[in-house]
Write a protein that holds these residues in place. Structure first.
Motif, short mmCIF file in Angstrom:
data_model
loop_
_atom_site.label_atom_id
_atom_site.label_comp_id
_atom_site.label_asym_id
_atom_site.label_seq_id
_atom_site.Cartn_x
_atom_site.Cartn_y
_atom_site.Cartn_z
N THR A 105 0.74 -1.28 -0.10
CA THR A 105 -0.01 -0.01 0.10
C THR A 105 0.87 1.30 0.07
OG1 THR A 105 -1.64 -1.26 1.26
CG2 THR A 105 -1.81 1.33 1.12
N VAL A 106 0.34 2.29 -0.87
CA VAL A 106 1.08 3.54 -0.72
C VAL A 106 0.08 4.61 -0.13
CG1 VAL A 106 2.02 5.67 -1.81
CG2 VAL A 106 2.50 3.31 -2.67
N LEU A 107 0.30 5.05 1.10
CA LEU A 107 -0.38 6.07 1.76
C LEU A 107 -0.13 7.39 1.30
CD1 LEU A 107 -0.37 4.65 5.35
CD2 LEU A 107 -1.92 4.06 3.68
N VAL A 108 -0.85 8.06 0.46
CA VAL A 108 -0.65 9.37 -0.04
C VAL A 108 -1.26 10.30 1.04
CG1 VAL A 108 -1.17 11.25 -1.97
CG2 VAL A 108 -0.59 8.70 -2.37
N VAL A 109 -0.24 10.88 1.94
CA VAL A 109 -0.69 12.00 2.89
C VAL A 109 -0.60 13.30 2.71
CG1 VAL A 109 -0.25 12.26 5.29
CG2 VAL A 109 0.20 10.13 4.40
N ASP A 110 -1.79 14.00 2.88
CA ASP A 110 -1.87 15.45 3.01
C ASP A 110 -2.73 15.70 3.89
OD1 ASP A 110 -1.80 18.04 1.82
OD2 ASP A 110 -1.50 17.28 -0.14
N ALA A 111 -2.65 17.16 4.31
CA ALA A 111 -3.28 17.59 5.36
C ALA A 111 -4.77 18.18 5.32
CB ALA A 111 -2.50 18.65 6.15
N LEU A 112 -5.51 18.42 6.27
CA LEU A 112 -6.87 18.94 5.87
C LEU A 112 -6.90 20.31 6.60
CD1 LEU A 112 -9.29 16.29 7.10
CD2 LEU A 112 -9.51 17.53 4.95
N ALA A 126 -0.37 9.51 -9.22
CA ALA A 126 0.30 8.92 -10.60
C ALA A 126 1.28 8.13 -10.29
CB ALA A 126 0.46 9.98 -11.29
N VAL A 127 2.21 8.44 -9.51
CA VAL A 127 3.31 7.59 -9.17
C VAL A 127 2.92 6.32 -8.41
CG1 VAL A 127 5.70 7.76 -8.03
CG2 VAL A 127 4.92 9.59 -9.24
N ALA A 128 2.18 6.79 -7.37
CA ALA A 128 1.67 5.37 -6.57
C ALA A 128 1.05 4.39 -7.16
CB ALA A 128 0.60 6.04 -5.29
N TRP A 129 0.20 4.68 -8.35
CA TRP A 129 -0.22 3.78 -9.22
C TRP A 129 0.64 3.12 -10.17
CZ3 TRP A 129 -4.82 1.45 -8.58
CH2 TRP A 129 -6.00 2.20 -8.10
N SER A 130 1.64 3.77 -10.46
CA SER A 130 2.79 3.22 -11.21
C SER A 130 3.63 2.10 -10.31
CB SER A 130 3.71 4.25 -11.77
OG SER A 130 2.97 4.92 -12.85
N SER A 131 3.60 2.37 -8.97
CA SER A 131 4.51 1.39 -8.14
C SER A 131 4.03 0.08 -8.29
CB SER A 131 4.47 2.05 -6.69
OG SER A 131 3.10 1.86 -6.20
N GLY A 132 2.72 -0.39 -8.65
CA GLY A 132 2.18 -1.71 -8.54
C GLY A 132 1.54 -1.81 -7.26
N ALA A 133 1.66 -1.05 -6.30
CA ALA A 133 1.02 -1.15 -4.85
C ALA A 133 -0.58 -0.40 -4.99
CB ALA A 133 1.50 -0.69 -3.69
N THR A 134 -1.24 -0.49 -4.03
CA THR A 134 -2.62 0.04 -3.85
C THR A 134 -2.44 1.53 -3.21
OG1 THR A 134 -3.60 -2.18 -3.91
CG2 THR A 134 -4.73 -0.24 -3.10
N LEU A 251 8.12 12.88 -12.20
CA LEU A 251 7.74 11.29 -12.61
C LEU A 251 8.98 10.67 -13.20
CD1 LEU A 251 4.55 12.38 -14.54
CD2 LEU A 251 5.08 12.13 -11.90
N TYR A 252 8.94 9.57 -13.11
CA TYR A 252 9.96 8.74 -13.76
C TYR A 252 9.36 7.62 -14.85
CZ TYR A 252 13.82 5.85 -14.52
OH TYR A 252 15.11 4.93 -15.06
N ASP A 253 9.03 6.72 -14.54
CA ASP A 253 8.26 5.92 -15.60
C ASP A 253 7.08 5.53 -15.37
OD1 ASP A 253 7.68 4.02 -17.72
OD2 ASP A 253 8.60 2.39 -16.68
N ASP A 254 5.92 6.73 -15.45
CA ASP A 254 4.81 6.83 -14.91
C ASP A 254 3.59 6.82 -15.70
OD1 ASP A 254 5.37 6.59 -12.23
OD2 ASP A 254 6.55 8.42 -12.42
N GLY A 257 0.65 5.33 -14.60
CA GLY A 257 -0.04 5.88 -13.45
C GLY A 257 -0.70 7.09 -13.66
N VAL A 258 -0.31 7.67 -14.62
CA VAL A 258 -1.07 8.82 -15.04
C VAL A 258 -2.28 8.61 -15.51
CG1 VAL A 258 -1.10 11.13 -16.71
CG2 VAL A 258 1.05 10.66 -15.30
N ASP A 259 -2.22 7.61 -16.67
CA ASP A 259 -3.62 7.31 -17.37
C ASP A 259 -4.53 6.66 -16.09
OD1 ASP A 259 -2.59 7.90 -19.88
OD2 ASP A 259 -1.88 5.67 -20.29
N THR A 260 -4.27 6.04 -15.14
CA THR A 260 -5.08 5.48 -14.19
C THR A 260 -5.42 6.64 -13.19
OG1 THR A 260 -3.54 3.39 -14.21
CG2 THR A 260 -5.21 3.72 -12.35
N ALA A 261 -4.52 7.37 -12.64
CA ALA A 261 -5.21 8.36 -11.94
C ALA A 261 -6.10 9.49 -12.50
CB ALA A 261 -3.88 9.35 -11.41
N TYR A 262 -5.79 9.70 -13.93
CA TYR A 262 -6.82 10.53 -14.65
C TYR A 262 -7.67 9.45 -15.55
CZ TYR A 262 -4.21 14.24 -13.00
OH TYR A 262 -3.69 15.34 -12.10
#
Length: 346
Positions: A105-112, A126-134, A251-254, A257-262
């Motif tokens: 799992t990749v926890l994308v953390v931001d603040a409220l 986008a980068v998280a989707w490319s990682s292969g993790a959820t 971004l590196y090889d993403d 991931g961009v296609d999935t995020a959008y």
């Protein structure tokens, strides 16, 4: 750091056995400090020396979360990575930097609190989707947010196919939902900018101080505290990688991931009349039509276009075959335009 009696508690699976060189034992990298690695084994934590060959076998050498093969106090091999969160090294370079490896799992953390967050979250997704993790979005400081429900709903609207969890490390709200993602042997990495509460969240999940924290600034944002990536064992058996805040997430090889995020924009683009539509006023552009009738936020389209272009530029920098294909595509387009301009006018 607690010890484990079974390597499966560290995420080891039996199918990795054949990957080990003869006479070696497996260990999980918890921290990388120049010429030394802190690794976790069935006997506890120990410091080992990485063999020089490791830095040529994998991008950047061993990373936090990697499995390495030990021969005594020497790490002689990095076992194949199943999943990895990778970015381009900051600055004018095309080199890869593995932030954390072998993740579930990749926890994308931001603040409220603080500034608008959606474009930033989309880049991390986008980068998280490319990682292969959820990927999962974790919105911290729910105790300080003015309208938590509205803020979470706004993120959920754009974070397609991703769980969005509001949490407070102070009141404990939402911590149970995050812990549920981290069962025994499962690994998550927290990624995000500085000051969004990653260290406080790590401490709350661990039930003890594993990362330093500092006072919140007057603008409601926290201060940068974590200085190195580190893998922590949690009381429930999960593993958590705490990472320093990133000023720059290149971004590196993403492209995937961009296609999935959008996915919504990508799907709309398939409905354009022309396959190479630039979505800049061409006839039959499904993307432009969606913006005109309010189905697509123009800001989201602009963000997608920016990341798509960045991913393509990076691919061209590192992939010779992609560069050749791009040159061929441009030649074909130029010839078509020239043929069109040379046609006799009636």
């Amino acid at each position: 750091m607690r010890t484990v009696s079974d390597l499966s508690d560290l995420g080891w699976t039996a199918d990795r056995g054949p990957e080990l060189p003869p006479g070696c034992t497996p260990a999980r990298v918890a921290r990388v400090d120049r010429a030394r690695l802190s690794v976790l084994t069935g006997q506890g934590e120990q410091r080992v020396v990485p063999a020089a060959a490791l830095y040529g076998a994998e991008p950047g050498g061993p990373a936090v979360g990697d499995w390495v093969a030990l021969r005594g106090e020497l790490a002689v091999a990095v076992l194949p990575r199943r999943h990895a969160f990778v970015r381009t090294v900051a600055g004018r370079t095309s080199e890869a930097q593995v932030v954390a490896a072998n993740l579930d799992t990749v926890l994308v953390v931001d603040a409220l609190t603080g500034d608008a967050r959606m474009r930033r979250v989309e880049r991390y997704l986008a980068v998280a989707w490319s990682s292969g993790a959820t990927p999962v979005v974790v919105l911290t400081k729910a105790d300080l947010g003015d309208d938590v429900g509205a803020a979470v709903a706004a993120v959920r609207e754009d974070a397609l196919g991703v769980d969005v969890l509001p949490v407070s490390s102070v009141t404990g709200v939402g911590l149970g939902d995050v812990r549920a993602l981290l069962g025994p042997g499962r690994t998550a990495a927290m990624v995000g900018p500085s000051g969004v509460g990653k260290s406080s969240l790590a401490n709350a999940l661990a039930g003890r101080t594993v990362a330093g924290t500092r006072e919140i600034r007057e603008d409601g944002r926290g201060r940068h505290t974590t200085t190195a990536r580190e893998l922590h064992l949690l009381p429930g058996g999960g593993l958590l990688v705490d990472t320093p805040g990133m000023r720059e997430l290149g971004l590196y090889d993403d492209a995937h991931g961009v296609d999935t995020a959008y996915a919504d924009v990508t799907e709309l683009a398939t409905g354009c009349r022309f396959r190479d539509c630039g979505h800049g006023g061409e006839p039959g552009c499904a993307v432009a039509a969606a913006i005109d009738d309010g189905r697509l936020d123009p800001a989201r389209f602009t963000a997608w276009r920016k990341l798509e272009a960045e991913a393509r530029r990076q691919l061209l920098r590192v992939d010779a075959r992609a560069r050749a294909e791009e040159r061929a595509r441009l030649r074909t387009r130029f010839r078509a335009q020239r043929a069109q301009s040379n046609r006799p006018r009636v």
